[in-house]
Design an enzyme around this catalytic site. Structure first.
Site, PDB file in Angstrom:
ATOM      1  N   ARG A 104       0.842  -1.194   0.000  1.00 40.72           N
ATOM      2  CA  ARG A 104       0.000   0.000   0.000  1.00 40.72           C
ATOM      3  C   ARG A 104       0.877   1.243   0.000  1.00 40.72           C
ATOM      4  O   ARG A 104       1.705   1.423   0.882  1.00 40.72           O
ATOM      5  CB  ARG A 104      -0.921  -0.006   1.232  1.00 40.72           C
ATOM      6  CG  ARG A 104      -1.938   1.112   1.218  1.00 40.72           C
ATOM      7  CD  ARG A 104      -3.026   0.899   2.242  1.00 40.72           C
ATOM      8  NE  ARG A 104      -2.535   0.919   3.610  1.00 40.72           N
ATOM      9  CZ  ARG A 104      -3.310   1.005   4.679  1.00 40.72           C
ATOM     10  NH1 ARG A 104      -4.621   1.041   4.534  1.00 40.72           N
ATOM     11  NH2 ARG A 104      -2.808   1.021   5.879  1.00 40.72           N
ATOM     12  N   THR A 108      -0.939   7.555  -1.102  1.00 46.26           N
ATOM     13  CA  THR A 108      -2.251   7.457  -1.756  1.00 46.26           C
ATOM     14  C   THR A 108      -3.141   6.382  -1.144  1.00 46.26           C
ATOM     15  O   THR A 108      -4.348   6.361  -1.383  1.00 46.26           O
ATOM     16  CB  THR A 108      -2.075   7.125  -3.246  1.00 46.26           C
ATOM     17  OG1 THR A 108      -1.491   5.819  -3.353  1.00 46.26           O
ATOM     18  CG2 THR A 108      -1.162   8.135  -3.929  1.00 46.26           C
ATOM     19  N   ASP A 200      -1.372  -3.818  12.795  1.00 42.72           N
ATOM     20  CA  ASP A 200      -0.870  -4.265  11.504  1.00 42.72           C
ATOM     21  C   ASP A 200      -0.645  -5.775  11.564  1.00 42.72           C
ATOM     22  O   ASP A 200       0.252  -6.258  12.259  1.00 42.72           O
ATOM     23  CB  ASP A 200       0.440  -3.543  11.178  1.00 42.72           C
ATOM     24  CG  ASP A 200       0.932  -3.859   9.765  1.00 42.72           C
ATOM     25  OD1 ASP A 200       1.254  -5.037   9.500  1.00 42.72           O
ATOM     26  OD2 ASP A 200       1.006  -2.923   8.941  1.00 42.72           O
ATOM     27  N   ASP A 203       2.975  -7.051  10.593  1.00 46.40           N
ATOM     28  CA  ASP A 203       3.977  -6.781  11.627  1.00 46.40           C
ATOM     29  C   ASP A 203       3.795  -7.708  12.821  1.00 46.40           C
ATOM     30  O   ASP A 203       4.768  -8.216  13.390  1.00 46.40           O
ATOM     31  CB  ASP A 203       3.879  -5.326  12.091  1.00 46.40           C
ATOM     32  CG  ASP A 203       4.483  -4.357  11.078  1.00 46.40           C
ATOM     33  OD1 ASP A 203       5.228  -4.813  10.189  1.00 46.40           O
ATOM     34  OD2 ASP A 203       4.205  -3.149  11.177  1.00 46.40           O
TER      35      ASP A 203
END
Length: 209
Positions: A104, A108, A200, A203
């Site tokens: 990602r 944006t 996340d 992670d």
């Protein structure tokens, strides 16, 4: 429009609580994601077709059921989707596994494809796209478009948790793709993270920051 299935089995919900907990360490997080993935696989394969066969039990001949040979393909979105594959493979060991690599863009929030490797016969398989998080929906949307571009016609999406915004994107872009979740959360925050979410997933699975 595609259907959304929230798998509210007590074992899934119990384990999801520990997955969400920020104090759950990497090893336990990984094991829990693996276990929930197996439980979700049990539900997502509920409609696999069966055919009748005849076997000899130790007592007598019997008519019984086997899967009718429908081919399954698993397509984890790298890298977090990898954490869910082994749990599913324990239930469906004959499934082929493809990979779609997307990241990602931090500015944006749009996905960028950097890797794709798929079984050669994906048009014949029922594909399960796997990603722990359905947040903005960008990665899953792009992955599904990539599969359809290469001939896939039978696709399901499997995620641990989703935001309504992501679900809406998939339903709009892919009304033929049903969505299977362990939980549908409240919303996205201003950074594009699911609230309350679990942080996340990549992670937490791999011990990175």
């Amino acid at each position: 429009m595609s259907k959304v299935f929230v798998l509210d089995h007590p074992l899934i919900q119990h384990k999801l609580t520990y997955i969400r907990n920020k104090n759950t360490g990497t090893k336990e997080f990984r094991a829990l994601v693996d276990e929930v993935s197996a439980l979700m696989a049990f539900e997502i394969t509920r409609d696999l077709p069966l055919e009748e066969t005849t076997i000899d039990t130790p007592v007598m001949e019997a008519k019984t059921k086997v899967l009718s040979g429908k081919k399954i393909g698993l397509v984890p979105i790298l890298r977090a989707g990898l954490g869910m594959v082994d749990g599913i493979l324990r239930l469906i060991p004959a499934a082929k596994v493809g990979h779609v690599g997307l990241y990602r863009d931090p500015e944006t929030l749009k996905p960028v494809e950097y890797y794709i490797k798929l079984p050669t016969d994906i048009e014949e398989r029922e594909l399960i796209v796997i990603d722990p998080m359905l947040a903005t929906g960008g990665s899953a949307n792009d992955a599904i478009h990539s599969l359809k571009k290469r001939g896939a016609t039978n696709i399901k999406l499997m995620c641990l948790i989703a935001a309504p915004e992501g679900v809406e994107v998939i339903q709009k872009e892919h009304p033929d793709v049903d969505i299977y979740l362990a939980a549908l959360d409240e919303k996205l925050n201003e950074k594009g993270y699911i609230i309350p979410g679990l942080g996340d997933a990549g992670d937490r699975l791999f011990g990175t920051k």
